[in-house]
Design an enzyme around this catalytic site. Structure first.
Site, PDB file in Angstrom:
ATOM      1  N   LYS A  91     -11.725  15.189   6.592  1.00  0.00           N
ATOM      2  CA  LYS A  91     -10.750  14.599   7.354  1.00  0.00           C
ATOM      3  C   LYS A  91     -10.786  15.643   8.602  1.00  0.00           C
ATOM      4  CE  LYS A  91      -5.801  12.797   7.163  1.00  0.00           C
ATOM      5  NZ  LYS A  91      -4.807  13.104   6.475  1.00  0.00           N
TER       6      LYS A  91
HETATM    7  C1  E4P Z   1      -2.260  10.458   6.772  1.00  0.00           C
HETATM    8  O1  E4P Z   1      -3.731  10.721   6.740  1.00  0.00           O
HETATM    9  C2  E4P Z   1      -1.399  11.208   7.627  1.00  0.00           C
HETATM   10  O2  E4P Z   1      -1.559  12.713   7.285  1.00  0.00           O
HETATM   11  C3  E4P Z   1      -0.034  10.883   7.398  1.00  0.00           C
HETATM   12  O3  E4P Z   1       0.237   9.495   7.153  1.00  0.00           O
HETATM   13  C4  E4P Z   1       0.941  11.425   8.360  1.00  0.00           C
HETATM   14  O4  E4P Z   1       2.285  10.840   7.843  1.00  0.00           O
HETATM   15  P1  E4P Z   1       3.780  11.631   8.710  1.00  0.00           P
HETATM   16  O5  E4P Z   1       3.686  11.161   9.999  1.00  0.00           O
HETATM   17  O6  E4P Z   1       4.685  10.999   7.870  1.00  0.00           O
HETATM   18  O7  E4P Z   1       3.605  12.971   8.354  1.00  0.00           O
END
Ligand code: E4P
Length: 233
Positions: free
Chosen positions: A80
């Site tokens: 990622k």
């Molecule tokens: C997933 O890949 C993201 O890091 C995550 O959904 C972020 O979510 P948040 O905005 O609730 O922190």
């Protein structure tokens, strides 16, 4: 339609994985910090349990770290990277190596176009954070989906930053291939007050039927000949 869990809480992930409905897991540095665990211990336990797709975020030396993680966790690792010039460059290099890459922190279709050009397997638009900033997150999913459809792009849309159950179905409706969600939202997908109420009534009726059958057993018919004995019942 795939469902990923957005957490680094291993016991909770494994509990839900038993349903057979979880296709993968996404983590990020904040979720890892919240878990209080070493990231690679988390990835290892998930990989050993058979989680087929785990997004592992890299922060420094993205290309080097991405290569190392994909060797350490073959078959399950998705690297990622953020949608920045360094992240997109890492995406291109790693994708050319055959490594799956999830480009995260996507907030508009322009970023999703660059990510797909860099060979991303997934792009992660952050719906909740867009909504928090008065931009309709689902509209962004829709526009990415339209651009990808018109251009025949293979990159998949992984809707992230999900804050309620409604956004799950609407994300799929707007073209997301995958939705990643906190475990609470996954639980919210099957829980419904009318399901609970209906079940209460069905259970009570089932119990009443069982006690009546015990009081008045059905006659034994297995040894009777059709057309003769059965007519007599
Ligand atoms: C997933 O890949 C993201 O890091 C995550 O959904 C972020 O979510 P948040 O905005 O609730 O922190």
């Amino acid at each position: 339609m795939k469902i990923f869990l957005d957490t680094a809480d291993v016991p909770t992930i494994l509990k839900h994985f038993e349903t057979g409905l979880i296709d993968g897991v996404t983590t990020n540095p904040s979720l890892i910090r919240k878990s209080g665990r070493d990231p690679e211990d988390v990835y290892r336990e998930l990989a050993m349990a058979g989680i087929p797709d785990i997004s592992m975020e890299v922060v420094e030396d993205m290309i080097g770290e991405g290569r190392r993680l994909s060797k350490e966790f073959p078959y399950v690792c998705t690297v990622k990277v953020p949608c920045t010039p360094e992240g997109l460059k890492a995406c291109k290099v790693l994708s050319d190596d055959g490594v799956k890459v999830n480009v995260t922190l996507i907030f508009n279709a322009a970023q999703a176009i660059l990510a797909s050009k860099a060979g991303a397997t997934y792009v992660s638009p952050f719906i909740g954070r867009l909504d928090d900033n008065s931009v309709a997150g689902l509209e962004v999913v829709r526009s990415i989906s339209e651009v990808y459809r018109v251009q025949g792009v293979k990159t998949q849309i992984l809707a992230a930053s999900i804050r309620d159950v409604y956004k799950v179905s609407r994300s799929f409706w707007n073209g997301a291939h995958i939705v990643t969600m906190p475990p609470k939202i996954f639980e919210g997908m099957y829980n419904h007050i009318l399901t609970d109420k209906g079940l209460e009534i069905f259970d009570a009726d089932y119990q009443a039927t069982i006690s009546r059958s015990k009081a008045f057993p059905i006659p034994e018919i297995n040894n009777r000949k059709p057309g003769k004995d059965l007519d007599a019942i």
